[in-house]
Scaffold this motif. Structure first.
Motif, PDB file in Angstrom:
ATOM      1  N   PRO A 297       0.817  -1.226   0.000  1.00  0.00           N
ATOM      2  CA  PRO A 297       0.000   0.000   0.000  1.00  0.00           C
ATOM      3  C   PRO A 297       0.848   1.272   0.000  1.00  0.00           C
ATOM      4  N   PHE A 298       1.951   1.238   0.778  1.00  0.00           N
ATOM      5  CA  PHE A 298       2.825   2.419   0.797  1.00  0.00           C
ATOM      6  C   PHE A 298       3.453   2.659  -0.578  1.00  0.00           C
ATOM      7  N   LEU A 299       3.932   1.585  -1.193  1.00  0.00           N
ATOM      8  CA  LEU A 299       4.591   1.715  -2.491  1.00  0.00           C
ATOM      9  C   LEU A 299       3.600   2.184  -3.562  1.00  0.00           C
ATOM     10  N   LEU A 300       2.380   1.655  -3.520  1.00  0.00           N
ATOM     11  CA  LEU A 300       1.368   2.098  -4.477  1.00  0.00           C
ATOM     12  C   LEU A 300       1.036   3.584  -4.300  1.00  0.00           C
ATOM     13  N   HIS A 301       0.958   4.012  -3.044  1.00  0.00           N
ATOM     14  CA  HIS A 301       0.680   5.425  -2.776  1.00  0.00           C
ATOM     15  C   HIS A 301       1.828   6.301  -3.277  1.00  0.00           C
ATOM     16  N   ALA A 302       3.069   5.855  -3.023  1.00  0.00           N
ATOM     17  CA  ALA A 302       4.228   6.620  -3.479  1.00  0.00           C
ATOM     18  C   ALA A 302       4.260   6.717  -5.001  1.00  0.00           C
ATOM     19  N   LEU A 303       3.951   5.601  -5.671  1.00  0.00           N
ATOM     20  CA  LEU A 303       3.917   5.608  -7.130  1.00  0.00           C
ATOM     21  C   LEU A 303       2.816   6.529  -7.662  1.00  0.00           C
ATOM     22  N   GLU A 304       1.682   6.563  -6.960  1.00  0.00           N
ATOM     23  CA  GLU A 304       0.589   7.440  -7.377  1.00  0.00           C
ATOM     24  C   GLU A 304       1.011   8.911  -7.270  1.00  0.00           C
ATOM     25  N   GLN A 305       1.677   9.267  -6.173  1.00  0.00           N
ATOM     26  CA  GLN A 305       2.150  10.638  -6.007  1.00  0.00           C
ATOM     27  C   GLN A 305       3.206  10.989  -7.061  1.00  0.00           C
ATOM     28  N   PHE A 306       4.061  10.012  -7.351  1.00  0.00           N
ATOM     29  CA  PHE A 306       5.060  10.205  -8.400  1.00  0.00           C
ATOM     30  C   PHE A 306       4.368  10.454  -9.745  1.00  0.00           C
ATOM     31  N   HIS A 307       3.326   9.677 -10.033  1.00  0.00           N
ATOM     32  CA  HIS A 307       2.604   9.805 -11.297  1.00  0.00           C
ATOM     33  C   HIS A 307       1.949  11.193 -11.424  1.00  0.00           C
ATOM     34  N   VAL A 308       1.347  11.676 -10.340  1.00  0.00           N
ATOM     35  CA  VAL A 308       0.700  12.999 -10.351  1.00  0.00           C
ATOM     36  C   VAL A 308       1.743  14.088 -10.608  1.00  0.00           C
ATOM     37  N   ALA A 309       2.881  14.002  -9.900  1.00  0.00           N
ATOM     38  CA  ALA A 309       3.934  14.998 -10.079  1.00  0.00           C
ATOM     39  C   ALA A 309       4.501  14.952 -11.494  1.00  0.00           C
ATOM     40  N   GLN A 310       4.610  13.739 -12.044  1.00  0.00           N
ATOM     41  CA  GLN A 310       5.116  13.585 -13.406  1.00  0.00           C
ATOM     42  C   GLN A 310       4.177  14.239 -14.417  1.00  0.00           C
ATOM     43  N   LYS A 311       2.861  14.077 -14.224  1.00  0.00           N
ATOM     44  CA  LYS A 311       1.885  14.684 -15.124  1.00  0.00           C
ATOM     45  C   LYS A 311       1.957  16.210 -15.056  1.00  0.00           C
ATOM     46  N   VAL A 312       2.137  16.748 -13.859  1.00  0.00           N
ATOM     47  CA  VAL A 312       2.266  18.203 -13.703  1.00  0.00           C
ATOM     48  C   VAL A 312       3.512  18.703 -14.428  1.00  0.00           C
ATOM     49  N   SER A 313       4.605  17.947 -14.296  1.00  0.00           N
ATOM     50  CA  SER A 313       5.859  18.325 -14.965  1.00  0.00           C
ATOM     51  C   SER A 313       5.695  18.309 -16.482  1.00  0.00           C
ATOM     52  N   ILE A 314       5.028  17.284 -17.010  1.00  0.00           N
ATOM     53  CA  ILE A 314       4.813  17.185 -18.462  1.00  0.00           C
ATOM     54  C   ILE A 314       3.938  18.329 -18.944  1.00  0.00           C
ATOM     55  N   ARG A 315       2.884  18.663 -18.176  1.00  0.00           N
ATOM     56  CA  ARG A 315       2.003  19.761 -18.551  1.00  0.00           C
ATOM     57  C   ARG A 315       2.752  21.092 -18.567  1.00  0.00           C
ATOM     58  N   THR A 316       3.630  21.272 -17.587  1.00  0.00           N
ATOM     59  CA  THR A 316       4.415  22.514 -17.513  1.00  0.00           C
ATOM     60  C   THR A 316       5.336  22.634 -18.720  1.00  0.00           C
ATOM     61  N   LYS A 317       5.962  21.533 -19.110  1.00  0.00           N
ATOM     62  CA  LYS A 317       6.849  21.548 -20.270  1.00  0.00           C
ATOM     63  C   LYS A 317       6.073  21.816 -21.554  1.00  0.00           C
ATOM     64  N   GLU A 318       4.866  21.234 -21.668  1.00  0.00           N
ATOM     65  CA  GLU A 318       4.033  21.472 -22.853  1.00  0.00           C
ATOM     66  C   GLU A 318       3.645  22.944 -22.956  1.00  0.00           C
TER      67      GLU A 318
END
Length: 500
Positions: free
Chosen positions: A233-254
């Motif tokens: 559960p901890f690892l899944l939560h960490a991956l989810e937070q990583f995924h959200v931050a990654q999407k924000v980074s991609i949107r900022t670059k776009e």
């Protein structure tokens, strides 16, 4: 084919860098001259400039294959030498280098606007690279490395799995403390269970658990010595937070990419001094700064509820200019215009129209004539005048289908807004572009120029080695094409539209 804005902007950046490398000797000489000049004056910028030249020179001879890595390398070289400079000081140093580079290239008779603009774009990205605050890159490999290195998590290692050609599984990469026997051998299996069995043969399995964890397009295998009910559960939560931050980074670059494209396009079209130039620059700019291959520009008349061709880039210009259609023949465009009219003055940004299959929106005769497949219609709307001036129809070449990324969609919309404003500015106060610029032949333009200079029919015929009757025929054709009552009116229209 999924069109991405980064493809065209990366090409412009590489073009700029290649130009700088081609003129390396003259540019380096100009930089060193500037450095010596500052040293003679004991200017504080002399030493940082010399260090900046060293950082820049370290990149000579390195072709750009990966833009992000190239910029990261330049930033590391810069920080080694000039890491203590403030953002404002870095701006001053890079500005001096850019100005000297432009002067050196111009002295070599390179005056093309787009070449210098590409160089300007190189320095813009370098400036962003060295002055931007430190921010972590959201990379899955880096995330997994950090996860397994944590002393507070009972995770021994994580394996990143890949599919084999026969449908099995193979370990593509290991993260963490893995037995040498596993690292030195290719570990694969027909199923996840078979793969885990092979791995466990090389391990102490008393306290070990192997847990498959699907994540997006990846499949991870987590080796833990703790209870998986806490770890997973901890690892899944960490991956989810990583995924959200990654999407924000991609949107900022776009967002940064479409802003870059709009900046380059605006610089390109703002040079227009006449309506004729504005039309030409807009058409070429849509292709130069966006990943399209062809552009057809059309004006819209709200009085006559029709559109007519203005200019075709990478298309037969005469065929485009001969198009004149009532919007009743273009039902989906008519509906679109009606929706815009309902919004009234609330409009600022007018979104483009993406048509996956051109025959669903355009008359079949045009689809066949120009071999259209996917198209984008970019409305040219001037918010300052609340006026739809026309539209640009864009595609990627004959019979070529494509999709749009979000960043590209936004860029097309902003391009249309800029195009609308420059057309409104260059239209000389006319409420509509009621007539397209007439297509005059080179000989007709020659005759018109002589007439504008005050030459008589006899004088024009003598200078062009033609008969007076032929010149009169040319003049008649010019008056008809330009819808002018006399020569004076034809000359005025020609000057206004940039024909002569």
């Amino acid at each position: 084919m999924n069109l991405r804005l980064s493809n065209r902007l990366d090409a412009i950046l590489k073009e700029g860098w290649n130009t700088l490398e081609h003129h390396r000797e003259s540019i380096l000489s100009a930089w060193l001259d500037k450095c010596e000049e500052l040293e003679d004056k004991q200017h504080a910028a002399a030493h940082p400039l010399r260090l900046a030249i060293e950082a820049f020179s370290s990149q000579w001879g390195h072709p750009i294959s990966d833009i992000a890595e190239w910029l990261a390398t330049f930033r590391r070289e810069w920080e080694k030498r000039n890491g203590k400079l403030s953002p404002n000081q870095s701006t001053v140093i890079l500005s001096m280098m850019e100005n000297a580079a432009h002067e050196a290239i111009q002295s070599g008779d390179v005056m093309d606007f787009r070449v210098h603009q590409a160089i300007q774009y190189v320095f813009l990205k370098l400036h962003e690279s060295v002055t931007a605050p430190d921010c972590a890159e959201f990379d899955l490999e880096q995330f997994l490395e950090q996860t397994v290195s944590s002393k507070q998590l009972p995770i021994t290692w994580i394996a990143q799995l890949a599919r084999t050609a026969d449908g099995g599984f193979i370990v593509a990469k290991w993260y963490g403390s893995v037995a040498d026997a596993l690292i030195d051998n290719t570990v694969c299996g027909e199923t996840i269970f078979a793969l885990c069995e092979r791995i466990l043969c090389h391990m102490d399995v008393s306290e070990t658990r192997l847990i498959p964890l699907p994540w997006g397009d990846d499949l991870l295998l987590v080796c833990t010595e703790g209870e998986d009910r806490f770890v997973i559960p901890f690892l899944l939560h960490a991956l989810e937070q990583f995924h959200v931050a990654q999407k924000v980074s991609i949107r900022t670059k776009e967002q940064q990419l479409w802003k870059d494209a709009v900046l380059l396009f605006d610089q390109w079209i703002m040079r227009a001094k006449t309506l004729h130039q504005a039309i030409e620059y807009i058409s070429t700019g849509f292709v130069a700064y966006l990943p399209f291959e062809r552009c057809a520009l059309f004006a819209y008349s709200s009085i006559h509820e029709s559109g007519f061709g203005l200019y075709g880039y990478q298309l037969d210009n005469h065929e485009i200019k001969s198009i004149h259609e009532h919007i009743d023949h273009l039902p989906f465009i008519k509906q679109y215009i009606q929706r815009l009219q309902l919004l009234g003055r609330q409009m600022t940004n007018v979104p483009p129209i993406y048509v996956r299959h051109a025959e669903q929106g355009l008359p079949m005769k045009y689809v066949q004539q120009f071999q259209l497949e996917s198209i984008v219609i970019a409305p040219m709307y001037a918010p300052s005048e609340n006026r739809l001036i026309g539209a640009a129809i864009l595609d990627c070449g004959p019979k070529t289908a494509f999709q749009l990324s979000n960043g590209l969609y936004t860029a097309v919309m902003k391009f249309g807004q800029s195009a609308g404003e420059i057309l409104a500015k260059c239209s000389g106060g006319r409420p509509e572009l009621v007539q397209p610029t007439p297509h005059l032949s080179p000989r007709e333009i020659e005759v018109l120029k002589l007439v504008a200079e005050g030459a008589s029919t006899y004088e024009a015929a003598k200078r062009l080695h033609l008969s007076e009757y032929t010149v009169r025929d040319y003049v008649s054709a010019i008056l008809q094409k330009m819808n002018a009552k006399n020569r004076t009116e034809a000359i005025v229209k020609a000057i206004r539209d940039g024909i002569i």
